[in-house]
Design a protein around this motif. Structure first.
Motif, PDB file in Angstrom:
ATOM      1  N   ALA A 131      22.883  48.331  45.618  1.00 30.71           N
ATOM      2  CA  ALA A 131      23.464  48.195  44.282  1.00 30.71           C
ATOM      3  C   ALA A 131      22.498  47.402  43.416  1.00 30.71           C
ATOM      4  CB  ALA A 131      24.818  47.493  44.349  1.00 30.71           C
ATOM      5  N   ASP A 132      22.676  47.501  42.105  1.00 28.32           N
ATOM      6  CA  ASP A 132      21.890  46.681  41.178  1.00 28.32           C
ATOM      7  C   ASP A 132      22.491  45.289  41.041  1.00 28.32           C
ATOM      8  OD1 ASP A 132      19.943  48.644  40.388  1.00 28.32           O
ATOM      9  OD2 ASP A 132      21.525  49.626  39.232  1.00 28.32           O
ATOM     10  N   VAL A 133      23.802  45.210  41.231  1.00 33.41           N
ATOM     11  CA  VAL A 133      24.528  43.946  41.085  1.00 33.41           C
ATOM     12  C   VAL A 133      25.539  43.844  42.217  1.00 33.41           C
ATOM     13  CG1 VAL A 133      26.052  42.555  39.629  1.00 33.41           C
ATOM     14  CG2 VAL A 133      24.337  44.047  38.567  1.00 33.41           C
ATOM     15  N   CYS A 134      25.630  42.680  42.841  1.00 37.39           N
ATOM     16  CA  CYS A 134      26.681  42.428  43.836  1.00 37.39           C
ATOM     17  C   CYS A 134      27.258  41.051  43.548  1.00 37.39           C
ATOM     18  CB  CYS A 134      26.133  42.511  45.262  1.00 37.39           C
ATOM     19  SG  CYS A 134      27.422  42.423  46.531  1.00 37.39           S
ATOM     20  N   PHE A 135      28.558  40.982  43.356  1.00 36.52           N
ATOM     21  CA  PHE A 135      29.175  39.721  42.950  1.00 36.52           C
ATOM     22  C   PHE A 135      30.426  39.444  43.772  1.00 36.52           C
ATOM     23  CE2 PHE A 135      30.762  43.144  40.347  1.00 36.52           C
ATOM     24  CZ  PHE A 135      32.114  42.878  40.143  1.00 36.52           C
ATOM     25  N   SER A 136      30.816  38.179  43.800  1.00 40.23           N
ATOM     26  CA  SER A 136      31.918  37.741  44.659  1.00 40.23           C
ATOM     27  C   SER A 136      33.269  38.017  44.011  1.00 40.23           C
ATOM     28  CB  SER A 136      31.790  36.249  44.971  1.00 40.23           C
ATOM     29  OG  SER A 136      31.774  35.486  43.782  1.00 40.23           O
ATOM     30  N   VAL A 137      34.163  38.543  44.843  1.00 44.30           N
ATOM     31  CA  VAL A 137      35.539  38.816  44.423  1.00 44.30           C
ATOM     32  C   VAL A 137      36.464  38.452  45.582  1.00 44.30           C
ATOM     33  CG1 VAL A 137      34.880  40.733  42.903  1.00 44.30           C
ATOM     34  CG2 VAL A 137      35.532  41.202  45.279  1.00 44.30           C
ATOM     35  N   THR A 138      37.733  38.335  45.287  1.00 41.13           N
ATOM     36  CA  THR A 138      38.734  38.164  46.332  1.00 41.13           C
ATOM     37  C   THR A 138      39.899  39.091  46.038  1.00 41.13           C
ATOM     38  OG1 THR A 138      39.934  36.496  47.632  1.00 41.13           O
ATOM     39  CG2 THR A 138      40.071  36.306  45.228  1.00 41.13           C
ATOM     40  N   GLU A 139      40.572  39.542  47.086  1.00 44.86           N
ATOM     41  CA  GLU A 139      41.697  40.470  46.901  1.00 44.86           C
ATOM     42  C   GLU A 139      42.811  39.797  46.125  1.00 44.86           C
ATOM     43  OE1 GLU A 139      43.302  42.550  50.196  1.00 44.86           O
ATOM     44  OE2 GLU A 139      41.375  43.375  50.843  1.00 44.86           O
ATOM     45  N   ASP A 140      43.446  40.571  45.262  1.00 50.54           N
ATOM     46  CA  ASP A 140      44.541  40.064  44.432  1.00 50.54           C
ATOM     47  C   ASP A 140      45.606  41.146  44.342  1.00 50.54           C
ATOM     48  OD1 ASP A 140      46.253  39.122  42.463  1.00 50.54           O
ATOM     49  OD2 ASP A 140      44.645  38.230  41.285  1.00 50.54           O
ATOM     50  N   HIS A 141      46.769  40.859  44.872  1.00 55.82           N
ATOM     51  CA  HIS A 141      47.863  41.838  44.852  1.00 55.82           C
ATOM     52  C   HIS A 141      48.909  41.508  43.792  1.00 55.82           C
ATOM     53  CE1 HIS A 141      46.741  43.897  48.682  1.00 55.82           C
ATOM     54  NE2 HIS A 141      46.155  42.739  48.910  1.00 55.82           N
ATOM     55  N   SER A 142      48.533  40.714  42.809  1.00 52.89           N
ATOM     56  CA  SER A 142      49.494  40.286  41.794  1.00 52.89           C
ATOM     57  C   SER A 142      49.927  41.448  40.898  1.00 52.89           C
ATOM     58  CB  SER A 142      48.882  39.198  40.911  1.00 52.89           C
ATOM     59  OG  SER A 142      48.435  38.113  41.667  1.00 52.89           O
ATOM     60  N   PHE A 143      51.144  41.357  40.409  1.00 48.11           N
ATOM     61  CA  PHE A 143      51.586  42.218  39.316  1.00 48.11           C
ATOM     62  C   PHE A 143      51.243  41.497  38.013  1.00 48.11           C
ATOM     63  CE2 PHE A 143      54.667  43.778  42.576  1.00 48.11           C
ATOM     64  CZ  PHE A 143      54.307  45.114  42.554  1.00 48.11           C
ATOM     65  N   LEU A 144      50.389  42.114  37.210  1.00 49.82           N
ATOM     66  CA  LEU A 144      49.944  41.490  35.971  1.00 49.82           C
ATOM     67  C   LEU A 144      50.738  42.007  34.774  1.00 49.82           C
ATOM     68  CD1 LEU A 144      46.070  41.584  36.525  1.00 49.82           C
ATOM     69  CD2 LEU A 144      47.683  39.756  37.072  1.00 49.82           C
ATOM     70  N   TRP A 145      50.927  41.117  33.800  1.00 46.57           N
ATOM     71  CA  TRP A 145      51.659  41.452  32.577  1.00 46.57           C
ATOM     72  C   TRP A 145      50.889  40.900  31.379  1.00 46.57           C
ATOM     73  CZ3 TRP A 145      56.367  44.110  32.582  1.00 46.57           C
ATOM     74  CH2 TRP A 145      56.916  44.343  33.841  1.00 46.57           C
ATOM     75  N   ALA A 146      51.103  41.517  30.238  1.00 50.22           N
ATOM     76  CA  ALA A 146      50.528  41.044  28.982  1.00 50.22           C
ATOM     77  C   ALA A 146      51.588  41.137  27.894  1.00 50.22           C
ATOM     78  CB  ALA A 146      49.299  41.874  28.608  1.00 50.22           C
ATOM     79  N   ALA A 147      51.322  40.429  26.796  1.00 47.16           N
ATOM     80  CA  ALA A 147      52.282  40.458  25.684  1.00 47.16           C
ATOM     81  C   ALA A 147      51.547  40.539  24.365  1.00 47.16           C
ATOM     82  CB  ALA A 147      53.189  39.232  25.736  1.00 47.16           C
ATOM     83  N   PRO A 148      50.806  41.629  24.115  1.00 49.81           N
ATOM     84  CA  PRO A 148      50.131  41.768  22.822  1.00 49.81           C
ATOM     85  C   PRO A 148      51.140  41.886  21.686  1.00 49.81           C
ATOM     86  CG  PRO A 148      50.021  43.821  24.060  1.00 49.81           C
ATOM     87  CD  PRO A 148      50.608  42.806  24.981  1.00 49.81           C
TER      88      PRO A 148
END
Length: 403
Positions: A131-148
């Protein structure tokens, strides 16, 4: 003629001095080492890393970087403002070099638990062309919400359909810890996400970021637990020649009962008394040092048979005088505190210790975070850990029992 492949890897750690939420955040200790030191150590522990530089505008950060073996690049003020990007620091660092590395790594030391093995894996992904870029992540199973504009709506899932965690495809949250970038393409793009991207998945325990005093306190607690290990009880030893403690919030739970006539009462742990007694029997001096003027402080000290100095405004200065009077080396003294007025005294000894329920500022200053809260066995715990160290370091002949 055979061409040597460029596998140079440069780690750049941006560490400006002007952080607002936590002043000089990069120098704050976690587990006895500054955030900056932890980042430098993680970088050097990755086998493919050939050079580590710290980009900073601050003299204390510069000194800390040098102390831990990193080179320093002085960052111009224009690139050290609140609006300056990490990419700008990275590009400035690259511009100072005579030759360019194959891979440049942006490492952010506000992530205190970087595993060198994960960092190495990300670097190899880019070096080996995965890859050109490899970056750190962690699994996230959250339900996300927004309020625009005030209208609540689901993000990335259907509000009417709530599959079980095990039935959902994982999402990945960027941890901000490190980004391995192919240097030539990064210079062309000017930002960290370009070309082909890859994840380096890290466990949630390695993913905390420190952006507030609360984050710092949690990281300090986590560091203490990681050092102790899951089976350790009550924790690793504390190797000191004397113990100094605050009173309120250490010997007590920081609460007071107030009677109608204004009389105050506090509660203490009886088990603390046994711990102090055993410590005194082994010849370890104990001092209670408190700003509190209430006579209960002296009464408790008399009950424990230890020295007491209370009604003190400047704890650090009075502590220094007490140590000098007794010829004690501050590096071999423990101070147990719980609040902001303990921080200076904690910083003046080799073993700053915080109770489990201490204020974030005290937790951040601690080399050791106790498992017990104030008034509920914290003093007993620190006594036992001092005694444990003395037992393990005693000559074998002293450990033998008489037949």
């Amino acid at each position: 003629m055979k061409t040597t492949r460029n596998e140079n890897v440069l780690v750049v750690i941006p560490a400006r001095g002007g952080s607002k939420a936590i002043p000089l955040k990069n120098l704050r200790p976690v587990g006895g080492r500054s955030l900056l030191a932890r980042g430098i150590e993680a970088a050097y522990a990755a086998p493919s890393v050939t050079d580590v530089v710290v980009s900073t505008d601050h003299s204390q950060i510069r000194n800390e970087a040098h102390a831990h073996g990193a080179r320093v690049i002085d960052r111009p003020a224009a690139l050290a403002s609140d609006q300056a990007t990490s990419e700008s620091a990275l590009l400035h660092a690259l511009d100072t070099l005579e030759s360019q590395p194959a891979v440049v790594v942006l490492l952010q030391c506000t992530s205190p638990f970087i595993d060198p093995a994960h960092l190495e894996s990300a670097i190899r992904t880019v070096l080996d062309g995965g890859a050109d870029v490899c970056f750190s992540v962690t699994e996230d199973h959250s339900f996300l919400w927004a309020a625009p504009d005030g209208a609540v709506q689901a993000v990335g899932h259907e509000a009417a359909f709530r599959p079980r965690r095990q039935d959902r495809e994982p999402q990945y949250r960027e941890t901000g810890a490190f980004y391995a970038l192919r240097t030539d393409r990064f210079r062309e793009a000017g930002h960290r996400f370009f070309g082909s991207l890859a994840f380096q998945v890290v466990p949630p325990a390695d993913a905390p970021e420190v952006d507030s005093f609360e984050d710092l306190a949690l990281a300090c607690t986590q560091a203490a637990r990681r050092e102790a290990g899951p089976a350790a009880e009550p924790g690793p030893g504390i190797d000191v020649d004397a113990l100094v403690t605050d009173f309120d919030g250490v010997h007590t739970n920081d609460l007071a009962l107030v009677a109608q006539d204004g009389s105050e009462y506090v509660t203490v742990s009886r088990s603390d008394g046994m711990g102090v007694s055993r410590l005194r029997r082994d010849g370890v001096p104990v001092l209670i040092l408190s700003t509190e003027t209430h006579p209960v402080v002296a009464a408790r000290a008399a009950k424990l048979g230890v020295e007491v100095i209370h009604g003190v405004d400047d704890k650090a200065a009075r502590l220094a005088a007490w140590l000098a009077e007794r010829g004690l080396d501050p590096a071999r003294v423990a101070y147990v505190g719980n609040d902001v007025n303990d921080v200076a005294a904690m910083g003046s000894v080799g073993w700053p210790i915080a109770v489990a329920d201490a204020r974030p500022e005290a937790l951040a200053a601690a080399r050791v975070v106790l498992r017990k809260p104030g008034g509920r066995g914290a003093v007993r715990e620190v006594c036992e850990r001092i005694l444990d160290t003395q037992t393990r370091s005693a000559p074998p002949a002293l450990l033998a029992t008489t037949p």
